[in-house]
Design a protein around this motif. Structure first.
Motif, short mmCIF file in Angstrom:
data_model
loop_
_atom_site.label_atom_id
_atom_site.label_comp_id
_atom_site.label_asym_id
_atom_site.label_seq_id
_atom_site.Cartn_x
_atom_site.Cartn_y
_atom_site.Cartn_z
N GLU A 9 0.85 -1.18 0.00
CA GLU A 9 0.00 0.00 0.00
C GLU A 9 0.89 1.25 0.00
OE1 GLU A 9 -3.30 0.29 -0.01
OE2 GLU A 9 -3.69 -1.86 -0.09
N VAL A 10 0.50 2.27 -0.71
CA VAL A 10 1.26 3.50 -0.73
C VAL A 10 0.39 4.64 -0.23
CG1 VAL A 10 2.87 2.88 -2.55
CG2 VAL A 10 0.63 3.79 -3.16
N ASP A 11 1.02 5.63 0.37
CA ASP A 11 0.29 6.74 0.96
C ASP A 11 -0.27 7.65 -0.12
OD1 ASP A 11 0.82 5.92 3.57
OD2 ASP A 11 2.77 6.92 3.57
N CYS A 12 -1.43 8.25 0.18
CA CYS A 12 -2.02 9.20 -0.76
C CYS A 12 -1.75 10.63 -0.31
CB CYS A 12 -3.52 8.95 -0.91
SG CYS A 12 -4.44 9.01 0.64
N LEU A 13 -0.62 10.84 0.40
CA LEU A 13 -0.27 12.17 0.88
C LEU A 13 0.06 13.07 -0.30
CD1 LEU A 13 2.02 11.20 3.90
CD2 LEU A 13 -0.36 11.97 3.96
N PRO A 14 -0.24 14.36 -0.19
CA PRO A 14 0.03 15.28 -1.30
C PRO A 14 1.53 15.46 -1.52
CG PRO A 14 -0.71 16.49 0.64
CD PRO A 14 -0.91 15.03 0.95
N VAL A 15 1.89 15.74 -2.75
CA VAL A 15 3.27 16.01 -3.13
C VAL A 15 3.35 17.45 -3.62
CG1 VAL A 15 5.08 15.50 -4.83
CG2 VAL A 15 3.85 13.63 -3.71
N LYS A 16 4.35 18.19 -3.15
CA LYS A 16 4.49 19.59 -3.52
C LYS A 16 4.93 19.72 -4.97
CE LYS A 16 6.80 23.85 -2.00
NZ LYS A 16 7.78 24.44 -1.04
N SER A 17 4.35 20.66 -5.67
CA SER A 17 4.78 20.96 -7.04
C SER A 17 5.36 22.37 -7.08
CB SER A 17 3.64 20.80 -8.03
OG SER A 17 2.56 21.66 -7.69
#
Length: 546
Positions: free
Chosen positions: A159-167
């Protein structure tokens, strides 16, 4: 049975936590009917949306990035298909995004896991324009549910986290980018996903790559820049500007002068370079770049002498023994088919020649012919004595090679005059041996000649095959074998053609740096390829000599 096509499109709409477990079988299924380029676009959760489809950006999250990385990692196991994940629809910015209109190549097939035809059609119309209507097929559940499938389900996918990634507005990265592979695609895609306005890619100049494995086989700068531009143009064209892809001749390139950059993407191997970039930016009063590090991708099929990661170095190693460019000397007699084999001092040319002889080739040794070129009583003998004096004749009446060598190897002009005497004699004898071999039914002969290219003998060879070895290894071999002083050994290496010059003239290249069995496999690969392209359909492969 699905129709085969060169270019196809995968629209994947399963939720990410389901999709990561289905990547391998889906890609294998696509590769069974899409022969060259497989485009992939993600729209996770589309089937579960209650409202009709509308064009919207997909937020940049860790699970989306991890899924794209997994797609590329799995694609490395396919049989040559070029997989490209389109990320123009992945953005942290709200509003309508420019669509991906025309894809390179005519899309002949759309494969999807979407079970809502109306939403799928709306999605396709929103994002693509197809010159002709492709076939649309839903991937059957049996593709990823059949435990007996030859493409295993990725049940070990975590399972992988659905945390936001900064752009960021502007993102920078650098690399060699020789023959774009899955690792490059991950690096470029991770950068493109994080870039909202501009991506800058520094492509390393060949002058900085001489310590790489087989630098002679690295693509020219123009080709590497073009392949990077082509890839980004496909996956996210809106971040590509006229100065986005630039050659760099130092470790920093534009990353230490552009004040607008905010993020640098590095690999595990180049993190120190990213730290160095930030130190220089600090010294110049520029902002420190956020750094994103990607992991290397394992090459599960690598051999012992290859790198454990997917790499350009391994790709270049695998080019050894293959046809790098098509033969151009097509007006020569068809029998025998002449392979000109050349190589510098200590390159292992003699070893490769023996292996080719063992596979069935006849060999013409130009070094031995050179000894015959000025035997007593020949025209060559008389011309050598007239040019260099009676003192080069030994007590037995033959040319004293040591005395002759002392006169020519310290004076390039005198060596050139000797070559002008000897080389035409060798060429004449070699041509006569070829004629005799051809009359005797010989299929393939190898013209073993260290000076093949310099003497112009490649003009009567159907193909040129060369052996190369790094200068450091050549020096070590000469010192171990010939017990020469290091300075003299270096002079010998520098006096000959460079590896690059030989490669530029060659159809097939060998390198004997590794264990003997690796060289043998290169020779067998080259021989098998030659047997397939011999110009006569009636020719049968020669049997190895016992």
């Amino acid at each position: 049975m699905l129709p085969s096509c060169k270019t196809g499109l995968l629209i994947l709409t399963s939720p990410i936590n389901q999709l990561v477990k289905r990547i391998s079988p889906i890609l294998c299924h696509a590769a069974s009917c899409i022969l060259e380029t497989v485009y992939v676009q993600l729209h996770p959760g589309l089937d579960h949306e209650l409202e009709p489809y509308k064009q919207r950006p997909i937020p940049v999250t860790q699970d989306v990035c991890a899924t794209i990385t997994a797609i590329y990692a799995k694609s490395a196991q396919l049989q040559g298909q070029d997989v490209r994940v389109l990320v123009n629809n992945i953005s942290n910015r709200s509003g309508t995004l420019p669509p991906t209109r025309l894809l390179k190549g005519e899309v002949g097939l759309v494969l999807t896991d979407c079970s809502a035809p109306n939403k799928l059609q709306a999605l396709l119309k929103s994002w693509f324009v197809f010159p002709t209507n492709p076939v649309v097929e839903i991937i059957p559940e049996s593709v990823w549910l059949d435990v007996n499938s030859s493409a295993p389900v990725d049940t070990d996918a975590s399972e992988v986290d659905c945390l936001p990634v900064k752009s960021y507005g502007s993102v920078v990265l650098g690399g060699t980018f020789d023959r774009i592979h899955a690792g490059h695609k991950i690096l470029l895609s991770e950068s493109a996903i994080r870039a909202e306005e501009k991506i800058t890619v520094g492509v390393t100049d060949i002058s900085m790559l001489q310590r790489k494995t087989l630098p002679e086989l690295i693509q020219p700068m123009d080709a590497r820049i073009a392949s990077v531009r082509d890839f980004i143009q496909d996956i996210k064209p809106r971040i590509l500007q006229s100065d986005s892809i630039v050659p760099i001749t130092d470790p920093y390139g534009p990353s230490v002068v552009d004040p607008d950059m905010r993020c640098i993407v590095v690999s595990e191997e180049t993190k120190k370079g990213g730290d160095a970039v930030n130190r220089v930016r600090q010294q110049k009063g520029l902002c420190v770049l956020d750094m994103h590090e990607i992991s290397l991708v394992e090459d599960i099929n690598h051999a012992a002498h290859e790198e454990a990661k997917i790499s350009s170095s391994t790709q270049r190693i695998r080019l050894l023994g293959t046809l790098l460019k098509q033969p151009t000397n097509k007006d020569l007699p068809g029998t025998p088919y002449v392979i000109g084999l050349t190589g510098g001092i200590a390159s292992g040319k003699s070893s490769v020649c023996r292996r080719l002889e063992g596979l069935g080739a006849a060999v013409i040794d130009c070094d031995k012919l050179g000894h015959k070129a000025y035997l007593p009583g020949t025209q060559g003998f008389r011309r050598v004595v007239a040019e260099f004096g009676q003192d080069v004749v030994g007590a037995d009446g033959s040319i004293n090679r040591r005395a002759l060598g002392a006169k020519v190897f310290q004076d390039r002009s005198r060596l050139d005059r000797l070559n002008q005497i000897v080389w035409p004699e060798i060429a004449s004898m070699a041509r006569e041996e070829m004629r005799v071999l051809g009359d005797g039914g010989c299929l393939v002969c190898v013209l073993d000649a260290a000076v093949l290219i310099e003497a112009g003998w490649d003009g009567f060879c159907h193909e040129v095959w060369s052996c190369i070895i790094h200068k450091d290894e050549a020096l070590k071999r000469i010192l171990d074998r010939d017990r020469l002083a290091e300075e003299k050994a270096r002079q010998r290496i520098e006096s000959q053609l460079s590896n690059q010059e030989r490669v530029d003239h060659s159809n097939v290249v060998f390198c004997t740096f590794w264990e003997p069995e690796v060289t043998q496999k290169q020779a067998e690969k080259a021989w098998a390829g030659l047997m397939e392209r011999l110009p006569t359909s009636e020719a049968k492969p020669q049997q190895p000599k016992l």
